[in-house]
Design a protein around this motif. Structure first.
Motif, PDB file in Angstrom:
ATOM      1  N   GLU A 235      11.148  60.853   0.141  1.00  0.00           N
ATOM      2  CA  GLU A 235      10.768  60.172  -1.089  1.00  0.00           C
ATOM      3  C   GLU A 235       9.983  58.907  -0.758  1.00  0.00           C
ATOM      4  O   GLU A 235       9.938  58.470   0.394  1.00  0.00           O
ATOM      5  N   GLY A 236       9.367  58.328  -1.780  1.00  0.00           N
ATOM      6  CA  GLY A 236       8.565  57.127  -1.582  1.00  0.00           C
ATOM      7  C   GLY A 236       9.229  55.902  -2.182  1.00  0.00           C
ATOM      8  O   GLY A 236       9.961  55.995  -3.171  1.00  0.00           O
ATOM      9  N   ALA A 237       8.989  54.767  -1.577  1.00  0.00           N
ATOM     10  CA  ALA A 237       9.489  53.490  -2.094  1.00  0.00           C
ATOM     11  C   ALA A 237       8.576  52.385  -1.581  1.00  0.00           C
ATOM     12  O   ALA A 237       7.931  52.522  -0.535  1.00  0.00           O
ATOM     13  N   MET A 238       8.501  51.291  -2.319  1.00  0.00           N
ATOM     14  CA  MET A 238       7.631  50.189  -1.940  1.00  0.00           C
ATOM     15  C   MET A 238       8.215  49.431  -0.747  1.00  0.00           C
ATOM     16  O   MET A 238       9.429  49.186  -0.672  1.00  0.00           O
ATOM     17  N   GLY A 239       7.342  49.073   0.191  1.00  0.00           N
ATOM     18  CA  GLY A 239       7.815  48.353   1.365  1.00  0.00           C
ATOM     19  C   GLY A 239       6.680  47.944   2.279  1.00  0.00           C
ATOM     20  O   GLY A 239       5.499  48.181   2.006  1.00  0.00           O
ATOM     21  N   LYS A 240       7.048  47.298   3.393  1.00  0.00           N
ATOM     22  CA  LYS A 240       6.072  46.832   4.385  1.00  0.00           C
ATOM     23  C   LYS A 240       6.398  47.435   5.742  1.00  0.00           C
ATOM     24  O   LYS A 240       7.565  47.615   6.084  1.00  0.00           O
ATOM     25  N   GLU A 248       2.966  44.938  -0.669  1.00  0.00           N
ATOM     26  CA  GLU A 248       3.810  46.111  -0.418  1.00  0.00           C
ATOM     27  C   GLU A 248       3.086  47.379  -0.849  1.00  0.00           C
ATOM     28  O   GLU A 248       2.350  47.388  -1.841  1.00  0.00           O
ATOM     29  N   LYS A 249       3.315  48.418  -0.083  1.00  0.00           N
ATOM     30  CA  LYS A 249       2.714  49.720  -0.399  1.00  0.00           C
ATOM     31  C   LYS A 249       3.787  50.796  -0.336  1.00  0.00           C
ATOM     32  O   LYS A 249       4.864  50.585   0.226  1.00  0.00           O
ATOM     33  N   ALA A 250       3.470  51.936  -0.925  1.00  0.00           N
ATOM     34  CA  ALA A 250       4.444  53.035  -0.948  1.00  0.00           C
ATOM     35  C   ALA A 250       4.695  53.532   0.470  1.00  0.00           C
ATOM     36  O   ALA A 250       3.753  53.811   1.220  1.00  0.00           O
ATOM     37  N   GLN A 251       5.977  53.622   0.840  1.00  0.00           N
ATOM     38  CA  GLN A 251       6.386  54.090   2.165  1.00  0.00           C
ATOM     39  C   GLN A 251       7.347  55.265   2.001  1.00  0.00           C
ATOM     40  O   GLN A 251       8.106  55.326   1.038  1.00  0.00           O
ATOM     41  N   GLU A 284       9.782  46.590  13.558  1.00  0.00           N
ATOM     42  CA  GLU A 284      10.678  47.531  14.236  1.00  0.00           C
ATOM     43  C   GLU A 284      11.044  48.692  13.319  1.00  0.00           C
ATOM     44  O   GLU A 284      11.207  49.828  13.745  1.00  0.00           O
ATOM     45  N   ARG A 285      11.184  48.400  12.025  1.00  0.00           N
ATOM     46  CA  ARG A 285      11.458  49.437  11.037  1.00  0.00           C
ATOM     47  C   ARG A 285      10.848  49.002   9.713  1.00  0.00           C
ATOM     48  O   ARG A 285      10.585  47.811   9.498  1.00  0.00           O
ATOM     49  N   ILE A 286      10.628  49.937   8.829  1.00  0.00           N
ATOM     50  CA  ILE A 286      10.029  49.623   7.530  1.00  0.00           C
ATOM     51  C   ILE A 286      10.966  48.724   6.728  1.00  0.00           C
ATOM     52  O   ILE A 286      12.175  48.961   6.665  1.00  0.00           O
ATOM     53  N   GLU A 287      10.404  47.687   6.125  1.00  0.00           N
ATOM     54  CA  GLU A 287      11.182  46.794   5.258  1.00  0.00           C
ATOM     55  C   GLU A 287      10.919  47.179   3.802  1.00  0.00           C
ATOM     56  O   GLU A 287       9.817  46.974   3.279  1.00  0.00           O
ATOM     57  N   PHE A 288      11.934  47.773   3.166  1.00  0.00           N
ATOM     58  CA  PHE A 288      11.790  48.177   1.773  1.00  0.00           C
ATOM     59  C   PHE A 288      12.136  47.014   0.848  1.00  0.00           C
ATOM     60  O   PHE A 288      13.014  46.196   1.141  1.00  0.00           O
TER      61      PHE A 288
END
Length: 792
Positions: A235-240, A248-251, A284-288
């Protein structure tokens, strides 16, 4: 817990399968305690004194095992020794820590073990203590023991899985035997328990993934997911994802849902550590932006997710976008698991995935080096390393070392990589390293040195490859007692590389006869057979290849070609359907499918193919196909699905509309066919459109000044004139006088110009004279019509 001699409680069998007990281990029989505590060597050395004594004789291990089990009541001892031997073998070659010391009385049968396990080729030279696997397989293959202990056949399945991993060749013998074993296990009573059914489905999925049987692996993996009540969705969610990202963009993220309680599992305190990326740009990991709640998973559920990653990676084309999706499955395991085997395997997978990216390749190499140290570090208990080992898909230690060397090579550390390749006996890679170092002569020297120490089939084959001397293949063939598929493969590839397909085919045929699950050999055999026009062999070879590897469009396309040559167009059509599933973006495959579809009367498929070709290359002209399609609709031909082709009129008009919208279309035939199809609708407007399209066809056909010099083009223009006249006469019946005069005047000019041009050539051709007479008759009719409406 009291256990009678030679008997074992079903619950204890199950504990041995899952490698742990919720109860105190001390409450279990001594044999079982030792296994669950990882004391494998103690069990092997202490349980079978009579067997240890008998091993000094010349009898085979199988004979000793079978005789001992049938004559004495030692079933329990044998069963526990079989399990301990297999797990000890896994420790020596997979999980570590490294063990130098041999079991001396068993070591004497190492040569016997290697001969039996090699299956006429050779085991990997890095395999340690092969006699342990050999002993366990002989124990678990005993019929009496299988009758006594329900799980015995399951342990044989596990032994076969490890057996395949120590072979350099994919073995058809092991595959067929293990498929039979899987069918037997499916009928076991212990699979009524969801935990053991889940575990078995996971291990079966892993087995099929090892052989790239994607359909089978998917079936077992779906069963496992269903039993676990596990749902996996991207699924998609906004994050960096980068350090300096402002907006922020969809991740993507992996959403895991459970509708059942997790299955029990054991945690390991000292699992391998994941190294940080330490990249100057990437986080290191996506920040939602919103907190994503993580549900708790057990090790079995994590093993499903890891297997799903491998399946997706195997069945999907290699692409950066694909990697972005599937790495989410790995990340879920790496960040959450407390299982040693799953953490080790998931980190290995990440190393492989990151090895091609310049931003991640350095971490990939350091992580691989760290994992090698983890294998030899004795901190993590041996028993905990074995939890879910057979469901984890973990690769042998030497595979991890090979990956490490490949990473060094990719980073330019050629000498460091060379040392590891030499240590592992990876002579092909040694040859590549020496070539990079401009020391190619050293490759042949080092292989000859190794042959002088211990000649092997592989070494003789590689020497043949390096020196291009077929005598070395002959030596290897004799050494294998004429049973090695590897030798014939190298021999066949030697001729294949030189494009000597006549010589290559017999060797490739023999190689796949000796081992029928060599995908790359079937593929080359198919290609070689096409080159020598042995269509039947080509079809057989590509059919076998496609059964093993279903995602290569070239193979399906070539299989279709072989079928066409054999006159079997229906099978060719089905093969091309599979080809476009593998690669949707090759217009050549769509073109082949279109041509076969038109021959078989799949007219709707012809239209679909033509549209797809236009999607891929903007313009495409196949007059022959379009003419057959047009005739089928005009004559109301019944198609392959027993439908009337006339129902495709609207779709065909849409296709012609798209074709003629291109400015570069200058074919009179296209406009003529378009006009014929439009005229079928028989409205006044469509009759006028048909006339306009025919006028365009006439203009294009006569725009070349030399059209009247050739018989073919002259006849085409005359025929076009007849059709043009017919349509103009029909569509002027119910129009105003002014419009009728204008249309007939246009037709008259077109026909007059053609008649004049042809008469200038003074043709004596009967066909031309006949057609010219018809055109003159139409011209007279049109002239008379114009005279009647001539303004007074």
């Amino acid at each position: 817990m009291a256990v009678e001699a030679g008997q074992i409680d079903k619950n204890i069998e199950i504990k041995l399968l899952i490698n742990f007990s919720i109860e105190k281990v001390s409450n279990l029989p001594h044999h079982v305690c030792s296994i669950l505590n990882g004391q494998y060597r103690d069990i092997i050395n202490s349980e079978l004194p009579a067997f240890i004594k008998a091993i000094s004789n010349d009898d085979s291990i199988k004979e000793i095992v079978d005789n001992s089990i049938s004559e004495t009541d030692t079933h329990l001892s044998w069963f526990c020794v079989g399990i301990a031997s297999l797990l000890y073998f896994a420790q020596c070659n997979w999980t570590g820590p490294h063990i130098d010391k041999d079991i001396e009385w068993l070591k004497t049968r190492r040569d016997e073990a290697l001969r039996d396990l090699s299956l006429h080729d050779e085991c990997n030279i890095n395999v340690q203590k092969s006699e342990l696997l050999y002993l366990s397989k002989k124990i678990f293959s005993n019929n009496d023991l299988q009758l006594k202990y329900e799980s015995c056949i399951w342990w044989l399945f596990r032994a076969n899985l490890l057996h395949q991993h120590i072979l350099d060749e994919t073995s058809g013998v092991i595959f067929e035997e293990t498929e039979h074993i899987i069918s037997q296990i499916n009928n076991l009573g212990i699979l009524k328990d969801p935990l053991y059914k889940l575990l078995f489905n996971l291990e079966s999925a892993r087995f099929y993934l090892c052989y790239r049987r994607m359909q089978n692996s998917e079936e077992y993996l779906e069963n496992a997911q269903s039993i676990a009540g596990l749902t996996l969705n991207l699924e998609g969610a906004m994050g960096k994802r980068t350090k300096y990202q402002q907006e922020e963009k969809a991740q993507l993220y992996l959403k895991v849902e459970m509708n059942k309680d997790i299955f029990p599992s054991m945690d390991c305190e000292d699992i391998p550590k994941s190294l940080n990326l330490n990249d100057e740009l990437r986080l290191e990991r996506i920040e939602f932006s919103e907190y994503k709640e993580e549900i708790q998973l057990g090790a079995l559920e994590e093993a499903i997710i890891l297997a799903k990653y491998v399946q997706l990676q195997t069945c999907q084309p290699k692409h950066k976008l694909t990697d972005e999706e599937i790495i989410l499955y790995l990340t879920k395991i790496i960040e959450n698991t407390k299982n040693w085997s799953l953490k080790m395997t998931s980190l290995c997978c990440r190393c492989s995935l990151e090895s091609d990216d310049k931003r991640t390749v350095e971490r990939s190499m350091m992580q691989t080096e760290s994992l090698l140290k983890d294998c030899n570090d004795a901190t993590a208990p041996v028993a905990r390393r074995m939890d879910l080992f057979f469901a984890s898909g973990m690769k042998p230690i030497w595979t991890l070392e090979e990956n490490w060397a490949n990473l060094m090579f990719s980073l330019g550390l050629v000498k460091g990589a060379l040392e590891v390749f030499i240590k592992l006996g990876l002579w092909k890679d040694v040859i590549i390293c020496y070539s990079v170092l401009n020391l190619k002569h050293k490759a042949a020297e080092i292989i000859q040195q190794e042959i002088s120490k211990k000649p092997t089939i592989m070494l003789w084959c590689l020497l043949g490859d390096v020196t291009e001397d077929v005598n070395h293949y002959e030596t290897a063939w004799r050494l294998s007692e004429e049973k090695s598929s590897r030798v014939q493969r190298h021999w066949g590839f030697y001729y294949f590389t030189k494009k000597d397909y006549v010589e290559a085919v017999p060797h490739l045929k023999l190689s796949v006869k000796l081992n029928n699950i060599q995908e790359h050999v079937w593929f080359r055999l198919g290609y070689a057979a096409l080159q020598i026009e042995d269509w039947k062999l080509a079809a057989t070879a590509y059919r076998h290849y496609c059964a093993l590897e279903q995602s290569t469009f070239e193979a399906w396309n070539n299989l279709a070609k072989a079928y066409i040559k054999l006159g079997d167009k229906p099978r060719a059509w089905k093969s091309l359907q599979d080809a476009i599933k593998c690669n949707y973006d090759r217009w050549e495959v769509w073109d082949n499918l279109m041509v076969v579809s038109i021959d078989l009367g799949h007219f709707s498929e012809v239209i679909r193919c033509y549209h797809r070709i236009l999607d891929l290359k903007n313009n495409h002209l196949d007059i022959q196909v379009l003419q057959i399609l047009t005739n089928a609709i005009i004559n109301n031909i019944i198609d392959a699905d027993e439908n009337s082709a006339s129902h495709l009129l609207q779709k065909s008009l849409e296709l012609f509309g798209r074709i003629t919208s291109s400015n570069i279309i200058n074919s009179p035939d296209i406009w003529r066919m378009y006009a014929e199809l439009v005229a079928l609708r028989e409205t006044d407007t469509d009759k006028e459109r048909a006339a306009q399209y025919l006028q365009k066809a006439h203009h294009i056909a006569t725009s070349n000044p030399t059209w009247s010099h050739k018989e073919e083009t002259t006849l085409n223009v005359l025929e076009l004139c007849c059709t043009l006249a017919q349509v103009y006469l029909r569509c002027t019946n119910n129009v105003t006088v002014i419009k009728k005069r204008k249309m007939l005047g246009s037709a008259k000019l077109s026909l007059q110009g053609v008649v004049k041009k042809i008469k200038e050539q003074e043709w004596n051709n009967t066909n031309i004279i006949e057609q010219l007479t018809k055109v003159e008759e139409y011209l007279t009719t049109i002239t008379n019509e114009l005279e009647q409406i001539k303004p007074t």
